[in-house]
Design an enzyme around this catalytic site. Structure first.
Site, PDB file in Angstrom:
ATOM      1  N   LYS A 113      62.062  17.050 -45.301  1.00  0.00           N
ATOM      2  CA  LYS A 113      62.716  17.617 -46.497  1.00  0.00           C
ATOM      3  C   LYS A 113      62.037  18.901 -46.947  1.00  0.00           C
ATOM      4  O   LYS A 113      62.697  19.873 -47.280  1.00  0.00           O
ATOM      5  CB  LYS A 113      62.633  16.675 -47.708  1.00  0.00           C
TER       6      LYS A 113
ATOM      7  N   ARG B 294      63.169  10.758 -57.813  1.00  0.00           N
ATOM      8  CA  ARG B 294      62.619   9.713 -56.946  1.00  0.00           C
ATOM      9  C   ARG B 294      62.806   8.324 -57.534  1.00  0.00           C
ATOM     10  O   ARG B 294      62.434   7.340 -56.893  1.00  0.00           O
ATOM     11  CB  ARG B 294      61.127   9.962 -56.772  1.00  0.00           C
TER      12      ARG B 294
ATOM     13  N   ARG C  87      51.069  16.776 -40.032  1.00  0.00           N
ATOM     14  CA  ARG C  87      51.389  17.860 -40.973  1.00  0.00           C
ATOM     15  C   ARG C  87      50.141  18.619 -41.418  1.00  0.00           C
ATOM     16  O   ARG C  87      49.111  18.039 -41.734  1.00  0.00           O
ATOM     17  CB  ARG C  87      52.067  17.272 -42.216  1.00  0.00           C
TER      18      ARG C  87
ATOM     19  N   ARG D 227      46.921  17.246 -46.094  1.00  0.00           N
ATOM     20  CA  ARG D 227      46.990  16.690 -47.444  1.00  0.00           C
ATOM     21  C   ARG D 227      46.187  15.397 -47.510  1.00  0.00           C
ATOM     22  O   ARG D 227      46.268  14.583 -46.588  1.00  0.00           O
ATOM     23  CB  ARG D 227      48.450  16.394 -47.801  1.00  0.00           C
TER      24      ARG D 227
ATOM     25  N   ARG E  44      53.015   5.164 -49.589  1.00  0.00           N
ATOM     26  CA  ARG E  44      54.070   6.119 -49.938  1.00  0.00           C
ATOM     27  C   ARG E  44      55.415   5.681 -49.363  1.00  0.00           C
ATOM     28  O   ARG E  44      56.449   5.810 -50.018  1.00  0.00           O
ATOM     29  CB  ARG E  44      53.697   7.524 -49.441  1.00  0.00           C
TER      30      ARG E  44
HETATM   31  P1  AMP Z   1      55.479  14.789 -52.099  1.00  0.00           P
HETATM   32  O1  AMP Z   1      54.790  16.071 -51.843  1.00  0.00           O
HETATM   33  O2  AMP Z   1      56.914  14.956 -52.508  1.00  0.00           O
HETATM   34  O3  AMP Z   1      55.324  13.784 -50.976  1.00  0.00           O
HETATM   35  O4  AMP Z   1      54.734  14.152 -53.378  1.00  0.00           O
HETATM   36  C1  AMP Z   1      53.360  13.829 -53.353  1.00  0.00           C
HETATM   37  C2  AMP Z   1      53.048  12.849 -54.478  1.00  0.00           C
HETATM   38  O5  AMP Z   1      53.345  13.468 -55.751  1.00  0.00           O
HETATM   39  C3  AMP Z   1      53.857  11.578 -54.474  1.00  0.00           C
HETATM   40  O6  AMP Z   1      53.320  10.593 -53.603  1.00  0.00           O
HETATM   41  C4  AMP Z   1      53.787  11.174 -55.944  1.00  0.00           C
HETATM   42  O7  AMP Z   1      52.513  10.624 -56.258  1.00  0.00           O
HETATM   43  C5  AMP Z   1      53.885  12.519 -56.660  1.00  0.00           C
HETATM   44  N1  AMP Z   1      55.304  12.878 -56.924  1.00  0.00           N
HETATM   45  C6  AMP Z   1      55.977  13.949 -56.426  1.00  0.00           C
HETATM   46  N2  AMP Z   1      57.243  13.980 -56.877  1.00  0.00           N
HETATM   47  C7  AMP Z   1      57.381  12.908 -57.685  1.00  0.00           C
HETATM   48  C8  AMP Z   1      58.459  12.382 -58.448  1.00  0.00           C
HETATM   49  N3  AMP Z   1      59.672  12.974 -58.461  1.00  0.00           N
HETATM   50  N4  AMP Z   1      58.248  11.242 -59.159  1.00  0.00           N
HETATM   51  C9  AMP Z   1      57.036  10.655 -59.174  1.00  0.00           C
HETATM   52  N5  AMP Z   1      55.970  11.087 -58.468  1.00  0.00           N
HETATM   53  C10 AMP Z   1      56.133  12.203 -57.730  1.00  0.00           C
END
Ligand code: AMP
Length: 229
Positions: A26, A101, A140, A173, A184
């Site tokens: 994504k 989410r 990644r 990361r 996750r």
């Molecule tokens: P991502 O980079 O989208 O995988 O997000 C990394 C982390 O940020 C996630 O595992 C959550 O802890 C937090 N996070 C990002 N977007 C959201 C969201 N829309 N709602 C809640 N937590 C989020």
């Protein structure tokens, strides 16, 4: 970076939501689409990582939650998103990556979007084989400077460890470690999967086969965006 074919794209003028499990591609696709249509790429994960690296109060709250692979509470995410999409650069549309989410986030987003001139959002749901997800997550690497995404298996930079765009250092990361990845993926199944039905029932969701390489998937994405006008 990737090519979307020779056809020119028109203005986006809508909210596009990239939905799918961690590692579905994504982020990479949202980055490409945002670049192509010249609209902001709104990754809530990137926004949180930025807060964490600056040590802001929001970052201090989010950091331990992110390190466990859990979701940050809805009120925090929603406040941050509402403030962001009110900025002038969002007036021609925007691309959400990693948001919404939860059902509560999706419902609140619906209320916010109802006040904007874009009509209903377009939701692109990335469907990807489980083995490929793990390979994408463990491989990644992200540029520390500009956030460009690479993969040590499938999308290597020209110079190992350095970003093609700005020469920035490529880092892994902290939540791409295996035990956090498991949490996750579980959080996705538990809290985010219900959004697939929610948006499908509204007739705004399109499935995208995310198994191909970046240019192939991008071509399907751009095709869907053009047909959805
Ligand atoms: P991502 O980079 O989208 O995988 O997000 C990394 C982390 O940020 C996630 O595992 C959550 O802890 C937090 N996070 C990002 N977007 C959201 C969201 N829309 N709602 C809640 N937590 C989020």
């Amino acid at each position: 970076m990737a090519s979307a074919g020779s056809t020119a794209v028109g203005p986006l003028r809508r909210a596009v939501i990239f939905l799918g499990p961690p590692g579905a591609g994504k982020g990479t696709q949202a980055q490409e689409v945002a670049r192509l249509y010249q609209v902001p790429h709104l990754s809530t994960g990137d926004m949180f990582r930025d807060h964490v690296s600056r040590g802001s109060p929001l970052g201090l709250q989010a950091k331990p939650i992110m390190e466990r692979g859990e979701l940050v509470p809805d009120e925090i995410v929603l406040g941050m998103v509402e403030e962001r999409i009110a900025r002038p650069d969002c007036s021609n549309g925007f691309v959400f990556d990693g948001f919404p989410r939860t059902l509560a986030q999706a419902e609140k987003l619906g209320q916010i979007l109802a006040k904007l001139p874009f009509g209903r959002p377009l939701v692109l749901h990335f469907v990807v084989d489980q083995g490929r997800l793990l390979r994408r997550l463990t491989g990644r690497r992200t540029c520390k400077v500009g956030g460009e995404i690479y993969n040590i298996y499938d999308r290597q930079p020209k110079v190992p460890g350095r970003c093609d765009n700005d020469g920035g250092e490529l880092v892994q990361r902290p939540d791409d470690r295996e035990e956090v990845i498991r949490e996750r993926l579980a959080a996705y199944e538990r809290q985010t999967m219900p959004l697939v039905d929610y948006y499908r029932r509204q007739g705004v969701l399109k499935d995208v086969n995310g198994d191909g390489d970046v240019p192939t998937v991008l071509q399907s994405v751009v095709g869907l965006l053009k047909r959805a006008r």
